[in-house]
Design a protein around this motif. Sequence first.
Motif, mmCIF file in Angstrom:
data_model
loop_
_atom_site.group_PDB
_atom_site.id
_atom_site.type_symbol
_atom_site.label_atom_id
_atom_site.label_comp_id
_atom_site.label_asym_id
_atom_site.label_seq_id
_atom_site.Cartn_x
_atom_site.Cartn_y
_atom_site.Cartn_z
ATOM 1 N N GLU A 25 -27.914 -25.136 -21.319
ATOM 2 C CA GLU A 25 -26.781 -24.613 -20.338
ATOM 3 C C GLU A 25 -25.574 -25.721 -20.219
ATOM 4 O OE1 GLU A 25 -26.160 -23.267 -15.607
ATOM 5 O OE2 GLU A 25 -27.988 -24.248 -16.627
ATOM 6 N N GLU A 35 -25.815 -21.235 -23.177
ATOM 7 C CA GLU A 35 -25.502 -20.338 -21.881
ATOM 8 C C GLU A 35 -24.197 -20.993 -21.471
ATOM 9 O OE1 GLU A 35 -28.492 -19.633 -19.240
ATOM 10 O OE2 GLU A 35 -29.418 -17.907 -20.599
ATOM 11 N N ARG A 38 -23.523 -15.718 -23.713
ATOM 12 C CA ARG A 38 -24.561 -16.591 -24.302
ATOM 13 C C ARG A 38 -24.337 -16.463 -25.829
ATOM 14 N NH1 ARG A 38 -30.981 -15.143 -23.702
ATOM 15 N NH2 ARG A 38 -30.547 -16.159 -21.622
#
Length: 313
Positions: free
Chosen positions: A145, A166, A171
């Motif tokens: 992330e 992400e 994504r």
Amino acid sequence: MEVSKIRERFKKYLLGHSSGNDQQVIDRWYQSFDDTVLPEMDEAEEARVKQEIWLGIQPQISVAKTFYLRPRRLIKIAAAVLLLAGAGAAWWMVHHPHVNPIYTTYTTRNGERIVLHLSDGSTIALNAGSTIRIPDDLSKTRKLELVDGEVFFDVHTNPNVPFIVESGPLRTTVLGTAFNIAAYKDVHTLSIGVMSGKVSVAGNGKNRQLLERDQELVYNKDNGAMKVIPVDESLPGWKEGRLIFNDVSFNDMAVLMEKNFGIVITTTEEHVRTTRYTTELPTGMDPQKAAQVLAAIHHLQVRSIDKHTVIYE
């Protein structure tokens, strides 16, 4: 003792099938709750707690031994039942670690850049003022992330465990490639540029966009629009110590100047605020000197007020 064995003994007790020894042990255990001091609760709070306990117990009752407990004793016993449930949950997490992977967060300060060599053979470089979360065990999942900032990824191929990044609404999924993602929270665009291989980008209910080498996707956070353009050759220039502006807004310029030089740039003039900024600055430059060069290129001036650098005509 295993949680399953404890539950089995309680089940026999409630059905009246306990041995004499187990009967005495559990009776003494129940009795111990009367000696435990609980926080004071008003009638409404006590009624709410009893209702929650009943809603949790009722669906599981098939046959039960009839017994009577004072409300506060019932609350104490329910707390112990919850403790047993917690023990069961802990056992499940230990034996199924892939269900909830553990992440480590890496953050660079303003003006700082680092390179991380991951356990799966991949390498990532964090630009200044960036934050990324990475799973500790990359053999089970490679979903990262990008919380804020800019990162260059050189991904090691593993067809069995795809590499996923992400970054806000988007994504990016790859098998093995090199690409750059710029996803600063306070910059109104998000960009993904591919240097080698291919990546798939999806988000916000839109169709997946396949990006190949030398293609860059630019996502507008304000309206959700996406466009694919040729990769700017200067895109990974930050890895070589260069801050490059290519027709950026005042707000975006100010965010990146703070990330790279640690200075806060402001203005009170509308003309300066609506100016688009294009320049290249070495990130090792003195911060005030960098601001002066930026202003001079756009025929503007700078002055320092408190901890702020003000740009004006």
